[in-house]
Motif scaffolding. Structure first.
Motif, mmCIF file in Angstrom:
data_model
loop_
_atom_site.group_PDB
_atom_site.id
_atom_site.type_symbol
_atom_site.label_atom_id
_atom_site.label_comp_id
_atom_site.label_asym_id
_atom_site.label_seq_id
_atom_site.Cartn_x
_atom_site.Cartn_y
_atom_site.Cartn_z
ATOM 1 N N MET A 172 -13.378 6.834 1.637
ATOM 2 C CA MET A 172 -13.027 7.102 3.034
ATOM 3 C C MET A 172 -13.520 8.491 3.405
ATOM 4 O O MET A 172 -13.481 9.401 2.577
ATOM 5 N N GLU A 371 -3.536 8.220 4.953
ATOM 6 C CA GLU A 371 -4.554 7.293 5.474
ATOM 7 C C GLU A 371 -5.065 6.396 4.340
ATOM 8 O O GLU A 371 -5.260 5.186 4.507
ATOM 9 N N GLU A 375 -4.707 2.342 3.853
ATOM 10 C CA GLU A 375 -5.905 1.521 3.630
ATOM 11 C C GLU A 375 -5.725 0.637 2.398
ATOM 12 O O GLU A 375 -6.193 -0.510 2.366
#
Lengths: 763, 763
Positions: A172, A371, A375
């Protein structure tokens, strides 16, 4: 282990009475005979050439005693790391706070009015605003004499990031930014310089966070020996890292005028002057690329963090260095590549502020962990537990954490439990039908204690027993309002077994106190407290010899209740009597104490080494209520668990936690200087919003975790900055849960929260 | 032994520039914001009851902020040995300088005018004037609460005096007297007290000879910890022992008023106030009975010395104790009986003055030796050589002088040779046909260095090397104008091999400087200088460790020319670079130095023991011209040879000798307060005559004799007081030769010289 009587106790502050009765004097309260009032004239443009300065009208103004420009200053440059700050701008102004002229007059009014008569002719120059622009090859160069705008670049290389990212199941990449932040100390800067007072060329009075750095600056500007400049610390109405270089500049200015007039000169900033002139917290632009396995195991991180240094280098090289060490968070990551930069711009210069280089990177890092967890369909707790440091883990710089307990599990469990995190997390994951939505989030950190490998880490103190048993204590580290004098007094009292009332903690005085570096980096209790303890121990060595001779007792002496006892508990002598008898026998009961931090190391090429000799661990959680109709965020609860090693004064530690949490809240939600091409729009607290008691959470649960550290006095480590670095990420993570939208730019203001809008395009 | 670079050199005074340019501030130069001016109202009678004090008119006077009497003072008593001095008189005044009320006002004029409005009603009491009266069984008792007027009695018994006198071929008995003497420092007393300045209750600024004694007094009066009172020494315009208890009283007064008004209060004495209030040199009445063999060998001395203590005990117990030790002079006497007393009277109290208890007894002793010589048809030199101490002689207290060279022969030979004594002595023994007649005389002495067995004899210093190689020095002993700062700076510079300019000698500050006793007893160079040396040596120990580590050299380090060298002469590093490198390695280069004098002892019952750990030896000769028509005496030449061990600063030593000789001249010939039943007639320098340059001899040959003393730094001992104690006897002996008449009372004024008239009847 006998119970401690003076430490690990919430003793009342030793300066409480003076402060609550108004007797304590602050910088602007000082008055000297024949004192003049100084006024600085600042630039009208953030970046310009100075064509001409006409000071003649000001000179003629009644009551004005001197008007000066750069050419009147013996040596116009100073600077703590790179000597490129100007006392007054010579031919070019670099930011909106640069001074171009100054004067001193017999009244404040005359100073103010005369300043308006100084005529400066400028030629405006194109400015550089923001690091994106500063990094461009064709960018104008801010700092005359430099080839480009880069102040510093710290690389860190561990393992092989390309390979790590290849091995990852998921990669990411996100971009985060943080803003300029004002220290917002309640007392604007004030210094008074008295010329030729006794044995020194100048004596500087005022709230000076780093007296020895200010002494360096003034001696440099006056071109004299350090011994000829004396800095005497006064009460400080807040500093948070902010009363260092700007106070040095003021001291230099006042010193030059004091010598020119042979009178004391006082410079006091108004709030507007303070906000325009003073340095800020660095804004950061951070690019995080993280590779992980499906189960959440981190395999690689590639980070670029770029700090805006503003017009001067100031402490940018060190501030960004702390970011290097903390950028990857308290996680085991086998492959790391970080590049941390500072760049000059024509914005206000940036320097030390509570947290130093950590709050921006923790904001990014701990937002990113959430985050990533989302995910991978893991909870924020799961992904952290999976990766976080344990005993003997190795950090990004490959330091083995084997010096004492790595208590991340403990702080996280305690903080989350205190706020009832898990239940609330489940609950707020369910659909909420009101427009007012709740969320909960948290962040964890490890933080190096004290200055680290890029600076000298030592401190000194003086403990001096007077013949009536009263005790005078000096420390090289200055009380900034955080309670240092109370903590140091407690340590001296504990060691000598006396009541706190016997101790008089003097202000830091550079002609007396051992040079100990600055009161920064949450180092005072450990480093300075150890020096106080050492001084008291030295005195006890002398006392033991004297007791053997005078009282015929050679065993271990127990110091308690203002007396000395044998190890069997028999009273040898009262402390005041001991002091008197020793004096009358010519036995000297004063000593320096000196503490030098354990060995640390750093390879600047690779970013590998032992940057700090010990670390603290913390976790803060925040529960928020977001009005999705307006974007308004209310932090309703916070919990904060910090392993401080051992609390010398638990009430003080809790105070630091409360203050740190609320300061982080301001950083997260509201603080905004309103920049426009180098100009500051919000120059007072009507527009520059800081949290008030109305903004503070109803409850902040402060949890002191104690795993005594062998390096610290009684096991104590630190709390000042650790308490401030976590709140931003915790609040952001809570908002993300409440709104379902991830924000990546501070401050998390109404517009961003309402619209879920970020500056970068990943979203 | 390599040549010394900094000591044994006549370096310019470190404070010379500030003093000659007028930049040096003295007590009365200090100005503080909102400062009030204090004024003391003193008694109208030397001895009286206070019936009533009406302060209401003064309180109403515009600008007056406070009016106080004894009842407003928390604890009204203080005193260095016996606590019986009053800050303000309660119900009884004991001498003409006693204060009965005080006030503080916003201007000097208001203070002065309002003071006149304080109405005091007295009932005059019969006073006691002179020790003859004070000793009477039916004398009124001066000090309330005491049974009689005796302050102290020191006996000394050695051998058997009755038997000694029986064995003598000749027994002579003579009575000598000396007068009250004013210190006549050029700067009258001035103190300013600032309330609640930083961490202390009061800070006292001014010329304070004994800062720690003043701190004791103020803390006692305010009933607070010593740490809460801070005394910061300012430049001193002379003291000569005189700025101790009176300054303490002023500091106490100003402190009480400063706390009452919460403003700084300054008290400055006018010359008249200074002379009326301040303590004086003790007048002595001495009865000497000496038995000798026909060949001049002394076999017995019986001495009674009685000192007038005035209204308070002050330092009388110690002043008279020094008289005990020196009363028999530097002579071997097998049988000694001395009784030394102090008595209260209603005259001004008496205390320390340069020479302490020695000038009166030396005047008597050395006059008597000449009388005895004349009686035995020996020359003054012959009788002295016959009896004076040599190495291993035993003193009257039976101390064996074996610690180092007893240099009486050397000082006497050198002083006499320098003034061409022997030829002149022969010549002036011949009939002189002018009415202007010449004579020559001399005196010798031994003098104990430092405080002696009745006090604590230790001193401390701080030497602190800053990171630029400049050095801050603190001493517990205060600069009194004698050159202490220069001498201590030289010692620190010598030890560290640096130039004198690197040293900044700070003023004594009781919250910083180690408590070291007073700057008295000619002890500073030996005791305080040794402490400075020790502090520097401690730093060199730390430097040696650092040099071994950093520069890989472990041999002896030579410190010279602002650098460090190997013993082979190879340069290791420049001193400033060493300081910087040490700092950057966390090596601490500051240290206390503490010196405790070697063991001494005293039996107060018998006057036997080792009262001092070492002695100095001196001889002064004077050649006079006497106008036998008017009685006017002109001292035309003097020579003075003093064994100072080793001169740290020869020019300073000579300065002390010149000053001491002239001060003795004043004592001998002119100084006279004009007492009348407790009143002082001569309250300014128009009537109280002190020597001017016109009175000084055309030539004073100062001869520095050096026999280094192992106890002192570089062998140095002392000079301040030894230089003052001999002149009176030398001049008296010269007058006796010139006139053929022996005088026995000081001062040797016109009338006495003209008429050859003595107070007692032996003549």
């Amino acid at each position: 282990m006998p119970e401690k009587k003076q430490v690990n106790k919430s003793k009342k502050r030793v300066d409480a009475r003076a402060k609550v009765t108004g007797k304590a004097k602050f910088g602007a309260d000082l008055k000297f005979h024949n004192m003049l009032y100084g006024q600085v004239v600042r630039t009208e443009y953030p970046h310009a050439k100075i064509i001409n300065i006409n000071k003649s009208k000001a000179e003629e103004y009644p009551g004005v005693e001197v008007v000066m420009t750069a050419e009147d200053i013996p040596n116009n440059l100073f600077g703590v790391i790179i000597e490129n700050q100007q006392v007054l701008a010579e031919d070019r102004v670099l930011y909106i706070g640069d001074g171009v002229a100054m004067l001193a007059a017999r009244s404040k009014k005359a100073a103010r009015e005369a300043a308006k008569l100084i005529e400066v002719e400028y030629e405006e120059l194109p400015g550089v605003y923001g690091v994106e622009e500063a990094r461009q090859a064709d960018s104008p160069v801010v700092m005359p004499g430099e080839e480009n705008n880069q102040v510093i670049h710290h690389p860190l290389r561990k393992g092989d990031v390309s390979e790590g990212l290849t091995e990852a199941d998921i990669v990411m990449e996100r971009k985060y930014t943080t803003q300029f932040v004002e220290h917002a100390y309640i007392e604007p800067e004030a210094v008074t310089v008295v010329p030729e007072e006794r044995n020194t060329l100048v004596t500087v009075y005022g709230a000076v966070q780093n007296p020895n750095a200010t002494r360096d600056a003034v001696a440099n500007v006056l071109d004299c020996d350090l011994s000829k400049v004396r800095i005497i610390q006064d009460n400080m109405g807040g500093s948070f890292g902010g009363k260092d270089e700007n106070i040095s500049a003021m001291a230099c200015r006042a010193a030059v005028m004091a010598l020119a007039t042979n009178k004391p000169v006082q410079l006091v900033n108004s709030r507007e002057e303070s906000i325009i002139e003073s340095y800020k917290r660095h804004p950061y632009t951070m690019n995080y690329k993280i590779g992980a396995k499906d189960d959440g195991e981190l395999v690689a991180m590639e980070i670029e963090a770029v700090a805006d240094s503003g017009a001067y280098a100031c402490q940018t090289p060190f501030v960004t260095w702390r970011s290097v060490v903390q950028a990857t968070g308290p996680y085991e990551v086998p492959n790391v590549k970080t590049d941390t930069y500072g760049f000059y711009t024509n914005s206000p210069y940036t320097g030390a502020m509570r947290g130093y280089g950590s709050p921006p990177v923790i904001f990014a890092q701990e937002s990113m962990m959430d985050e990533l967890a989302a995910e991978l369909d893991l909870t924020p707790a799961e992904i952290r537990r999976k990766n976080m440091f344990k005993n003997n883990s190795r950090t990004a710089s490959n330091q083995k954490l084997d010096n004492h307990e790595v208590s991340l599990t403990e702080v996280m469990d305690k903080a989350l439990s205190a706020i009832d995190y898990h239940d609330k997390y489940e609950k707020y994951n369910q659909p909420q039908d009101s427009t007012i939505k709740r969320g909960i989030g948290f962040a964890i950190s490890y933080r190096g204690v004290s200055l680290g490998a890029e600076a000298i880490d030592a401190a000194g103190a003086i403990v001096s027993v007077q013949k009536d048993g009263s005790i005078i204590l000096y420390s090289g580290l200055a009380e900034n309002g955080q309670g240092l004098k109370t903590v140091f007094s407690q340590i001296a009292a504990e060691e000598l077994g006396v009541s706190l009332e016997r101790i008089t903690h003097m202000e830091t005085d550079t002609s007396v106190s051992p040079e100990s570096g600055s009161t920064v980096a949450s180092r005072s209790t450990l480093v300075g407290g150890s020096a106080v303890k050492k001084a008291a121990e030295n005195i006890k060595t002398v006392i033991a010899e004297f007791v053997a001779e005078e009282y015929d007792y050679s065993g271990k002496i127990i110091y308690r209740d203002d007396a000395l006892y044998t190890k069997e508990g028999e009273r040898i002598v009262a402390f005041p009597e001991l002091a008197a008898t020793a004096f009358h026998n010519g036995v000297f009961l004063s000593s320096y104490g000196w503490y030098k931090a354990p060995g640390i190391s750093w390879d600047e090429e690779t970013g590998q080494g032992r940057p700090y000799f010990t670390y603290v661990y913390g976790c803060q959680a925040a529960e928020v209520e977001v009005d999705t109709g307006t974007g308004e965020v209310k932090v309703v609860n916070m919990s904060a668990a910090h392993d401080v090693g051992k609390a010398i004064n638990p009430a003080n530690v809790r105070g630091q936690i409360y203050g740190g949490a609320v300061m982080a809240l301001g950083h997260a939600l509201m603080e905004d200087l309103g920049f426009s091409k180098g100009f500051i729009k919000h120059t007072n607290f009507d527009e520059y919003l800081i949290p008030t008691v109305k903004d503070a959470p109803e409850n902040i649960e402060a949890i002191i975790v104690e795993n005594p550290d062998p390096a610290g006095p009684y096991g104590a480590k630190s709390i000042g900055e650790p308490a401030m670095e976590l709140g931003g990420a915790a609040i952001n993570n809570a908002i993300a849960q409440a709104t379902g939208r991830r924000l990546r730019d501070l401050p998390l203001n109404l517009e961003r929260v309402l619209l879920g809008r970020n500056l970068s395009k990943e979203d």
